[in-house]
Each structure stands twice: as C-alpha cells, then as structure tokens.
Scaffold this motif. Sequence first.
Motif, PDB file in Angstrom:
ATOM      1  N   ALA A   3       0.787  -1.236   0.000  1.00 35.58           N
ATOM      2  CA  ALA A   3       0.000   0.000   0.000  1.00 35.58           C
ATOM      3  C   ALA A   3       0.819   1.286   0.000  1.00 35.58           C
ATOM      4  O   ALA A   3       0.259   2.346  -0.219  1.00 35.58           O
ATOM      5  CB  ALA A   3      -0.926   0.003   1.220  1.00 35.58           C
ATOM      6  N   TYR A   4       2.139   1.225   0.229  1.00 34.13           N
ATOM      7  CA  TYR A   4       2.835   2.459   0.575  1.00 34.13           C
ATOM      8  C   TYR A   4       3.790   3.051  -0.450  1.00 34.13           C
ATOM      9  O   TYR A   4       4.368   4.088  -0.184  1.00 34.13           O
ATOM     10  CB  TYR A   4       3.611   2.257   1.882  1.00 34.13           C
ATOM     11  N   ASN A   5       4.031   2.426  -1.594  1.00 32.99           N
ATOM     12  CA  ASN A   5       4.982   3.004  -2.553  1.00 32.99           C
ATOM     13  C   ASN A   5       4.437   4.336  -3.050  1.00 32.99           C
ATOM     14  O   ASN A   5       3.359   4.397  -3.646  1.00 32.99           O
ATOM     15  CB  ASN A   5       5.214   2.049  -3.720  1.00 32.99           C
ATOM     16  N   PRO A   6       5.155   5.434  -2.823  1.00 27.66           N
ATOM     17  CA  PRO A   6       4.611   6.752  -3.191  1.00 27.66           C
ATOM     18  C   PRO A   6       4.401   6.917  -4.695  1.00 27.66           C
ATOM     19  O   PRO A   6       3.447   7.561  -5.119  1.00 27.66           O
ATOM     20  CB  PRO A   6       5.649   7.739  -2.662  1.00 27.66           C
ATOM     21  N   THR A  24      -8.519  -4.694  -6.553  1.00 29.99           N
ATOM     22  CA  THR A  24      -7.195  -4.988  -6.006  1.00 29.99           C
ATOM     23  C   THR A  24      -7.151  -4.660  -4.526  1.00 29.99           C
ATOM     24  O   THR A  24      -7.606  -3.612  -4.106  1.00 29.99           O
ATOM     25  CB  THR A  24      -6.115  -4.166  -6.750  1.00 29.99           C
ATOM     26  N   ASP A  25      -6.593  -5.592  -3.768  1.00 28.07           N
ATOM     27  CA  ASP A  25      -6.336  -5.354  -2.352  1.00 28.07           C
ATOM     28  C   ASP A  25      -4.874  -4.973  -2.195  1.00 28.07           C
ATOM     29  O   ASP A  25      -3.993  -5.610  -2.778  1.00 28.07           O
ATOM     30  CB  ASP A  25      -6.604  -6.611  -1.525  1.00 28.07           C
ATOM     31  N   TYR A  26      -4.612  -3.940  -1.418  1.00 24.32           N
ATOM     32  CA  TYR A  26      -3.256  -3.500  -1.164  1.00 24.32           C
ATOM     33  C   TYR A  26      -2.924  -3.807   0.281  1.00 24.32           C
ATOM     34  O   TYR A  26      -3.656  -3.439   1.188  1.00 24.32           O
ATOM     35  CB  TYR A  26      -3.112  -2.007  -1.465  1.00 24.32           C
ATOM     36  N   PHE A  27      -1.817  -4.493   0.482  1.00 25.45           N
ATOM     37  CA  PHE A  27      -1.451  -4.975   1.801  1.00 25.45           C
ATOM     38  C   PHE A  27      -0.625  -3.957   2.572  1.00 25.45           C
ATOM     39  O   PHE A  27       0.154  -3.209   1.994  1.00 25.45           O
ATOM     40  CB  PHE A  27      -0.645  -6.277   1.679  1.00 25.45           C
ATOM     41  N   GLU A  49      10.567 -10.433   1.563  1.00 22.19           N
ATOM     42  CA  GLU A  49      11.504  -9.817   0.630  1.00 22.19           C
ATOM     43  C   GLU A  49      10.789  -8.673  -0.083  1.00 22.19           C
ATOM     44  O   GLU A  49       9.778  -8.877  -0.739  1.00 22.19           O
ATOM     45  CB  GLU A  49      11.993 -10.838  -0.389  1.00 22.19           C
ATOM     46  N   ALA A  50      11.312  -7.476   0.080  1.00 21.69           N
ATOM     47  CA  ALA A  50      10.733  -6.292  -0.553  1.00 21.69           C
ATOM     48  C   ALA A  50      11.206  -6.205  -2.002  1.00 21.69           C
ATOM     49  O   ALA A  50      12.375  -6.444  -2.294  1.00 21.69           O
ATOM     50  CB  ALA A  50      11.146  -5.044   0.214  1.00 21.69           C
ATOM     51  N   LEU A  51      10.292  -5.871  -2.894  1.00 19.00           N
ATOM     52  CA  LEU A  51      10.600  -5.752  -4.316  1.00 19.00           C
ATOM     53  C   LEU A  51       9.952  -4.501  -4.888  1.00 19.00           C
ATOM     54  O   LEU A  51       8.842  -4.154  -4.514  1.00 19.00           O
ATOM     55  CB  LEU A  51      10.075  -6.968  -5.092  1.00 19.00           C
ATOM     56  N   TYR A  52      10.615  -3.880  -5.807  1.00 16.72           N
ATOM     57  CA  TYR A  52      10.075  -2.785  -6.605  1.00 16.72           C
ATOM     58  C   TYR A  52       9.789  -1.502  -5.813  1.00 16.72           C
ATOM     59  O   TYR A  52       8.685  -1.260  -5.381  1.00 16.72           O
ATOM     60  CB  TYR A  52       8.798  -3.204  -7.344  1.00 16.72           C
ATOM     61  N   ASN A  95       8.165   0.651   1.864  1.00 11.47           N
ATOM     62  CA  ASN A  95       7.637   1.400   0.719  1.00 11.47           C
ATOM     63  C   ASN A  95       7.719   0.631  -0.592  1.00 11.47           C
ATOM     64  O   ASN A  95       7.507   1.206  -1.656  1.00 11.47           O
ATOM     65  CB  ASN A  95       8.382   2.724   0.573  1.00 11.47           C
ATOM     66  N   ALA A  96       8.048  -0.635  -0.519  1.00 12.15           N
ATOM     67  CA  ALA A  96       8.138  -1.447  -1.734  1.00 12.15           C
ATOM     68  C   ALA A  96       6.757  -1.593  -2.365  1.00 12.15           C
ATOM     69  O   ALA A  96       5.731  -1.520  -1.690  1.00 12.15           O
ATOM     70  CB  ALA A  96       8.706  -2.825  -1.401  1.00 12.15           C
ATOM     71  N   TRP A  97       6.750  -1.812  -3.667  1.00 13.83           N
ATOM     72  CA  TRP A  97       5.484  -2.032  -4.367  1.00 13.83           C
ATOM     73  C   TRP A  97       4.971  -3.432  -4.082  1.00 13.83           C
ATOM     74  O   TRP A  97       3.786  -3.658  -3.880  1.00 13.83           O
ATOM     75  CB  TRP A  97       5.701  -1.833  -5.855  1.00 13.83           C
ATOM     76  N   PHE A  98       5.886  -4.400  -4.049  1.00 14.94           N
ATOM     77  CA  PHE A  98       5.518  -5.788  -3.774  1.00 14.94           C
ATOM     78  C   PHE A  98       6.349  -6.322  -2.632  1.00 14.94           C
ATOM     79  O   PHE A  98       7.468  -5.870  -2.391  1.00 14.94           O
ATOM     80  CB  PHE A  98       5.742  -6.681  -5.010  1.00 14.94           C
ATOM     81  N   CYS A  99       5.811  -7.316  -1.962  1.00 14.95           N
ATOM     82  CA  CYS A  99       6.509  -8.003  -0.893  1.00 14.95           C
ATOM     83  C   CYS A  99       6.264  -9.497  -1.075  1.00 14.95           C
ATOM     84  O   CYS A  99       5.124  -9.937  -1.187  1.00 14.95           O
ATOM     85  CB  CYS A  99       5.991  -7.536   0.461  1.00 14.95           C
TER      86      CYS A  99
END
Length: 112
Positions: A3-6, A24-27, A49-52, A95-99
């Motif tokens: 949910a947090y990637n600016p 879409t659900d944002y975690f 693991e944080a990605l993107y 702040n990653a887009w995916f985890c």
Amino acid sequence: PMAYNPFVNVYRRAAAPSVWRSITDYFTAAMMTILAEPFRQRGMAVRREALYFFAFFASIFNYLFRLPFFYWVAEQLLLLIDRLLFALAPVMKENAWFCLIKISPPRRGKSS
C-alpha cells in the motif's frame, strides 16, 4: 501489492483504471504479519523480501511504450538499485510495491 509506494500511489490516483482500484487489495505491513503468523506458529521460518521501489518505473517501457527489451533492461538495473537502497536503508522496505513472503519448513533438531 503493498500500500505504501509513493510512486505507485500517485499512479493509482491519477492514471490507473478505476476497475483496478475496485478489484485490487493493497497490503500493509501489519496485514503481512497476520498472513505469516499461522506459518510461524507451526515453527516455519518466515521471511519477507521487498521488491520494486524504483523498479516500478520500468513498467513504463512495458505498458506505455511497448518495448519489452528496454523494460527488461530497466527492470534489472532498477532492481539492483532497489536492493542497494533496501540494504542501506532497511526502513525503505516498507515502501516497496511488492513483498514476497518466503516460507521455509521447520528445522529438524540436530542429532548428537
């Protein structure tokens, strides 16, 4: 998706199709902890693991310009920058887009 990637949040508000927002659900980090808890209770190792973070921008070459090779090159370069960022400033992982949640089976006791 998290949910947090600016950068992603600006895109979601300004340009994302409205249907995406409705399906879409944002975690959040708290939601990921809740999701992982049943595995931890069974003795499994759970790692996130944080990605993107900056790598989000590689998608411009895939969706806006339709240049898959440039997408791949940009993604690899930006993922490298993201790994460096996350290593130097672990707080940025939130702040990653995916985890990705990685779950390992319980360790067996050492035999003597």
